[in-house]
Design an enzyme around this catalytic site. Structure first.
Site, PDB file in Angstrom:
ATOM      1  N   ASP A  37       0.820  -1.215   0.000  1.00 18.40           N
ATOM      2  CA  ASP A  37       0.000   0.000   0.000  1.00 18.40           C
ATOM      3  C   ASP A  37       0.846   1.254   0.000  1.00 18.40           C
ATOM      4  OD1 ASP A  37      -2.475  -0.978   0.147  1.00 18.40           O
ATOM      5  OD2 ASP A  37      -2.911  -0.295   2.181  1.00 18.40           O
ATOM      6  N   LYS A  59      -3.714   3.360  -4.073  1.00 15.89           N
ATOM      7  CA  LYS A  59      -5.134   3.507  -4.416  1.00 15.89           C
ATOM      8  C   LYS A  59      -5.537   4.963  -4.550  1.00 15.89           C
ATOM      9  CE  LYS A  59      -7.409   0.822  -1.532  1.00 15.89           C
ATOM     10  NZ  LYS A  59      -8.518   0.149  -0.909  1.00 15.89           N
ATOM     11  N   MET A 174      -9.226   9.265   7.427  1.00 14.82           N
ATOM     12  CA  MET A 174      -9.583   9.694   6.063  1.00 14.82           C
ATOM     13  C   MET A 174     -10.538  10.882   6.072  1.00 14.82           C
ATOM     14  SD  MET A 174     -10.169   5.922   4.408  1.00 14.82           S
ATOM     15  CE  MET A 174     -11.049   5.268   5.804  1.00 14.82           C
TER      16      MET A 174
HETATM   17  N1  SAH Z   1      -5.246   0.611   8.096  1.00  9.80           N
HETATM   18  C1  SAH Z   1      -4.805   1.939   8.431  1.00  9.80           C
HETATM   19  C2  SAH Z   1      -5.799   2.989   8.052  1.00  9.80           C
HETATM   20  C3  SAH Z   1      -6.098   3.084   6.605  1.00  9.80           C
HETATM   21  S1  SAH Z   1      -7.160   4.384   6.223  1.00  9.80           S
HETATM   22  C4  SAH Z   1      -4.476   2.012   9.914  1.00  9.80           C
HETATM   23  O1  SAH Z   1      -4.781   1.082  10.670  1.00  9.80           O
HETATM   24  O2  SAH Z   1      -3.906   3.006  10.340  1.00  9.80           O
HETATM   25  C5  SAH Z   1      -6.034   5.675   5.845  1.00  9.80           C
HETATM   26  C6  SAH Z   1      -6.116   6.783   6.894  1.00  9.80           C
HETATM   27  O3  SAH Z   1      -5.329   6.440   8.023  1.00  9.80           O
HETATM   28  C7  SAH Z   1      -5.557   8.107   6.449  1.00  9.80           C
HETATM   29  O4  SAH Z   1      -6.508   8.827   5.692  1.00  9.80           O
HETATM   30  C8  SAH Z   1      -5.302   8.781   7.762  1.00  9.80           C
HETATM   31  O5  SAH Z   1      -6.474   9.269   8.332  1.00  9.80           O
HETATM   32  C9  SAH Z   1      -4.844   7.615   8.614  1.00  9.80           C
HETATM   33  N2  SAH Z   1      -3.374   7.523   8.668  1.00  9.80           N
HETATM   34  C10 SAH Z   1      -2.607   6.510   8.245  1.00  9.80           C
HETATM   35  N3  SAH Z   1      -1.303   6.747   8.493  1.00  9.80           N
HETATM   36  C11 SAH Z   1      -1.246   7.947   9.096  1.00  9.80           C
HETATM   37  C12 SAH Z   1      -0.200   8.748   9.609  1.00  9.80           C
HETATM   38  N4  SAH Z   1       1.078   8.361   9.553  1.00  9.80           N
HETATM   39  N5  SAH Z   1      -0.507   9.937  10.173  1.00  9.80           N
HETATM   40  C13 SAH Z   1      -1.795  10.345  10.259  1.00  9.80           C
HETATM   41  N6  SAH Z   1      -2.820   9.630   9.792  1.00  9.80           N
HETATM   42  C14 SAH Z   1      -2.566   8.442   9.217  1.00  9.80           C
END
Ligand code: SAH
Length: 506
Positions: A37, A59, A174
């Site tokens: 990803d 994506k 998100m």
């Molecule tokens: N599976 C992932 C989430 C996927 S959805 C998890 O468990 O974290 C993607 C969202 O995750 C982004 O839009 C954001 O809101 C959040 N996100 C992922 N990595 C991040 C980061 N390093 N800092 C802030 N938000 C993050």
């Protein structure tokens, strides 16, 4: 029947590479195919096998992006080819990660799978911003919510009335694109306009940012601060946070761009230490280490080791190069059975320990000259035979001192540093634009190679600061007319970073 593969749905953690689980890391190391990803840290792939097939499946919107159906297909196809597949996903694989679809597709295709949890972004972002999601004083519950559904008024699963009255902390994933709608919906359903909100962007990276405002002002504050995804929105009393607990961003090196200018191995080690202190490492390869262990002189020296009283190693690089060559000749550490060993510094001694050798003399010194002096004080060197195994580029101070003390010295080069190919243009631009905070130098050869690419005037004319590990590199910088802002009092990489921290903390 063809061999059937297996799929691991692995959480890569929230960003910073070492926040993955041990199991996740172990699976990356052994995978034959890794489907990645956009949010998974690319640095994790450095662990992968050199023959592993790596497929990036971002994506995002636009060309080069993949739909979920395409990703499912690739995952199943690769497993059916008989491969061990790792599907590496940001954070936790199942938290807003379309895990259900991937797992169901694998199941239908008869492919076995395992889910490896990861630290989800909400947990890491809060903790790296000093926000306690379940502070018992005001938050006995937490809700993780997708911000995507704020748009879909018809088919949304979000009950804004419930969320607006939720007695705890809300965390939206998100949600940057729909921040306005989120704030509006919460307020329209009765959440007080002054409810604290915190946005955490790029959580756990040296580029992490935190923006805070009351619910009614968060949209404006965020657009003024130009916050970009990925970011999380934390809503509720917990979001107020406690600045004293903001440990990550309060580190003196937090967010500072620090350039490492050594050989690739040395740079990787320095980069790890910079990340440990919250800084942003920039690896610039100036030299590569070239062994000289195929020379006749080296072979003669090997044959004559037992004739010597002392053997001296002066760097971990020297130890590594020596034992590599020794192994290729079918020999091992027993050739040192009858001699005494001294090392320059504790790190060199530690490298020897890896080969089962405990050095006889390890003074806590950082230059060859000091080592020579201490060895003379430790034992009478008159007529003693000493074998120096070190870099071809090392200075003459140590052998001269030993000769003066009456020893017989044989200085055998194990390796040299040759200038690397790296082009300095990009770094030069970054230095000029003020994007770099520190340049660090750990050897005279990297000083020379660095300034052969980037002129001293560029550095002198910019804001960047220059740190030297000690007097030898410092003298080389002086010779080239480079302004030196810091010479580390303790001539080790850690000593240099401590000194930089001292200046930044002022
Ligand atoms: N599976 C992932 C989430 C996927 S959805 C998890 O468990 O974290 C993607 C969202 O995750 C982004 O839009 C954001 O809101 C959040 N996100 C992922 N990595 C991040 C980061 N390093 N800092 C802030 N938000 C993050």
């Amino acid at each position: 029947m063809a061999k059937k593969g297996f799929a691991y749905l692995v959480g890569a953690g929230p960003g910073r590479a070492d926040l993955i689980t041990l199991r996740g890391a172990e699976l990356i190391r052994s995978a034959e195919c890794i489907i990645v990803d956009k949010l998974a840290n690319p640095a994790l792939l450095e662990m992968a096998r050199s023959d592993a097939e790596i497929i990036n499946v971002p994506k995002r919107i636009g060309p080069g992006s993949f739909t979920q159906d395409q990703i499912n297909r690739i995952l199943v196809d690769k497993a059916l080819e008989g491969k061990i597949v790792v599907r590496l996903k940001g954070g936790d694989p199942c938290m807003f990660g379309r895990c259900t679809e991937e797992a169901m597709m694998l199941n239908e295709a008869g492919v076995g799978f395992e889910i490896v949890p990861g630290i989800t972004a909400a947990i890491a972002a809060a903790e790296y911003a000093g926000i306690m999601l379940t502070d018992r004083r005001y938050s006995s519950q937490v809700a993780f919510i997708t911000g995507r559904e704020a748009e879909g008024k018809e088919d949304t699963n979000l009950d804004w009335n419930v969320l607006a009255h939720f007695p705890g902390t809300l965390v939206f994933y998100m949600g940057i694109g729909t921040l306005g709608l989120i704030a509006e919906n919460l307020m329209a359903n009765g959440m007080p306009a002054e409810t604290p909100v915190a946005l955490v962007a790029n959580a756990t990276f040296p580029t992490q940012r935190v923006v805070r405002a009351p619910l009614s002002g968060i949209v404006q504050t965020c657009s003024r601060a130009r916050i970009e995804p990925p970011a999380l929105i934390i809503v509720g009393p917990a979001a107020e946070g406690d600045t004293e607990l903001n440990w990550f961003m309060q580190q003196p090196l937090f967010g500072k761009s620090i350039v490492a200018t050594r050989d690739p191995k040395g740079n990787a080690e320095l980069a790890r230490k910079i990340v440990d202190r919250g800084g942003r490492p920039v690896e610039f390869t100036t030299v590569t280490i070239k062994p000289q262990t195929e020379s006749n002189e080296f072979l003669k020296a090997l044959a004559a080791i037992t004739d010597h009283d002392w053997v001296i190693f002066t760097s971990p690089n020297g130890v590594a190069v020596f034992f590599d060559a020794l192994g290729k000749l079918g020999k091992d550490a027993r050739i040192f059975a009858a001699v005494k060993l001294a090392t320059l510094g504790v790190k060199t001694a530690k490298s020897l320990e890896r080969y089962g050798i405990r050095a006889d003399f390890v003074p806590t010194v950082f230059t060859g000259q000091e080592l020579g002096r201490q060895l003379m004080a430790h034992t009478n060197l008159r007529d003693k035979k000493i074998l120096l195994l070190r870099s071809e580029l090392a200075s003459n101070e140590l052998p001269e001192l030993l000769l003066k003390a009456g020893a017989k010295v044989w200085d055998v080069p194990l390796y040299t540093a040759v200038e690397a190919e790296e082009d300095g243009r990009e770094l030069s631009e970054q230095i000029q634009s003020g994007a770099i905070d520190w340049l660090t130098f750990a050897s005279p050869s990297s000083v020379r190679a660095f300034f052969a690419r980037i002129p001293p005037e560029t550095v002198n004319a910019s804001q960047v600061r220059v740190a030297s590990i000690g007097p030898v590199s410092g003298a080389e910088l002086d010779k080239l007319g480079v302004r030196v802002d810091l010479e580390a009092p303790e001539h080790t990489v850690d000593g240099m970073l401590d000194a930089i921290e001292g200046i930044e903390a002022r």
